[in-house]
Design a protein around this motif. Sequence first.
Motif, short mmCIF file in Angstrom:
data_model
loop_
_atom_site.label_atom_id
_atom_site.label_comp_id
_atom_site.label_asym_id
_atom_site.label_seq_id
_atom_site.Cartn_x
_atom_site.Cartn_y
_atom_site.Cartn_z
N LYS A 236 3.06 3.40 -7.75
CA LYS A 236 3.21 3.50 -6.60
C LYS A 236 4.19 3.00 -5.87
CE LYS A 236 -1.79 5.26 -6.96
NZ LYS A 236 -3.23 6.01 -6.80
N ASP A 238 5.89 1.81 -1.78
CA ASP A 238 5.38 2.51 -0.22
C ASP A 238 6.78 2.42 0.54
OD1 ASP A 238 6.53 -0.19 0.49
OD2 ASP A 238 4.95 -1.48 1.03
N GLU A 240 9.89 5.20 0.86
CA GLU A 240 10.20 6.21 0.57
C GLU A 240 12.02 6.36 0.01
OE1 GLU A 240 8.33 9.39 0.69
OE2 GLU A 240 7.05 9.02 1.10
N SER A 278 4.86 7.98 -3.70
CA SER A 278 4.99 6.61 -2.16
C SER A 278 3.18 6.38 -1.98
CB SER A 278 5.35 7.98 -0.96
OG SER A 278 5.23 7.40 0.25
N VAL A 279 3.17 5.19 -1.03
CA VAL A 279 1.78 4.72 -0.81
C VAL A 279 2.05 4.27 0.30
CG1 VAL A 279 1.54 2.90 -2.29
CG2 VAL A 279 -0.60 3.64 -1.73
N ARG A 280 0.29 4.50 1.04
CA ARG A 280 0.59 3.77 2.63
C ARG A 280 1.03 1.88 2.14
NH1 ARG A 280 -3.88 4.73 6.74
NH2 ARG A 280 -5.16 4.26 4.94
N THR A 281 0.91 1.86 3.22
CA THR A 281 1.48 0.22 2.81
C THR A 281 0.03 -0.34 2.83
OG1 THR A 281 3.53 0.16 4.49
CG2 THR A 281 2.39 -1.75 3.93
N ASN A 282 -0.81 -0.24 4.01
CA ASN A 282 -1.91 -0.61 3.56
C ASN A 282 -2.97 -0.34 2.40
OD1 ASN A 282 -1.37 -1.49 6.67
ND2 ASN A 282 -2.75 0.40 7.51
N ASP A 283 -2.38 0.59 1.99
CA ASP A 283 -3.20 0.86 0.60
C ASP A 283 -2.07 0.39 -0.90
OD1 ASP A 283 -5.67 2.09 1.27
OD2 ASP A 283 -4.45 4.16 1.84
N GLN A 284 -0.88 -0.86 -0.52
CA GLN A 284 -0.28 -1.45 -1.74
C GLN A 284 -1.03 -2.15 -2.19
OE1 GLN A 284 1.64 -1.54 -4.04
NE2 GLN A 284 3.49 -0.51 -2.85
#
Length: 320
Positions: A236, A238, A240, A278-284
């Motif tokens: 994963k 963050d 794209e 792709s993963v959200r920055t807050n979940d990286q």
Amino acid sequence: MIITGDNESEISNLRNDLSVRFDMKNLGEIGCFLGLEIEKSDQGYFVMQRAYAKSLLERFSMGDSKEKATPMEPNLKLKKDKGKPLKDARKFRQLVGSLIYLTITRPEISYSVSVVSQFMQNPRTPHLEAARRILRYVKGTLDCGLLYKRCDNFVLSGFTDADWAGDTNDRHSTSGYCFNTGSAAVSWCSKKQNIVVLSSTEAEYVAATMATQECVWLKRLIEDMFCEVDYAVQIKCDNESAIKLASNPIFHARTKHIEVRYHFVREKVLSEDVELLSVRTNDQVADIFTKALVEPKFQRFRDALDVVILIARSCYPGHT
């Protein structure tokens, strides 16, 4: 190849076979090995270095120091030529070397330790204070370690991230990645990139290449020890643009300046050995390996790595 697992008969046969060739002694269940303390529970195996960490506090006179919630102050930028040079750099080097060994079971301090280790040649007072802060954090989390739970679904997956031009001394970026198999992290890294990149996309692309190289090695290790990895390992990211760059087989103008060896990730994506998602920055989760974070975010990502606290000889997740 003999696979023992939990088959007592095979384990006994292997012991007997080895005892013919080597002088062996059965010490029973593992409890401590090279400073690693292993605690078995109903949930799995808990690995920590509590005794080793306590010895560091005593050795470097930090037993009475004030505890800290994070190993490094957020947004701290250490300069190689700022501050008073240490009269005796040996103690600083011993401290940093000892902290490096502690990262075996404490992945959340990897970034902080990698930062202070860059000043081994000519350490100064701010560098020593940063290293001492790591010990203050360790003092408040002595009972923390990695909990490896029994998992029904053994699947390798990971995170990769980069902090573009984060080093103010030479403007190199920092790569970070971590992998797990359904439980605690089994592999992680925080490392400054050895080239100067021109964009955040390129920094993430280089970091993804490092993660992919580690992924290939982990796949081979798992196949040698357990079973075939016949799926594309999900990594994963963050960014794209980096994901699209890795899946694009056309070598266009935007990538001409990137060294050929960093296109290794593209080859593995096209061959479906890995899959960049792709993963959200807050979940990286790998963000913890690229920069110093504020306390809430740091603790959330620490928990995601399955760095937990051992309480009353049982393993429970928790905060400091």
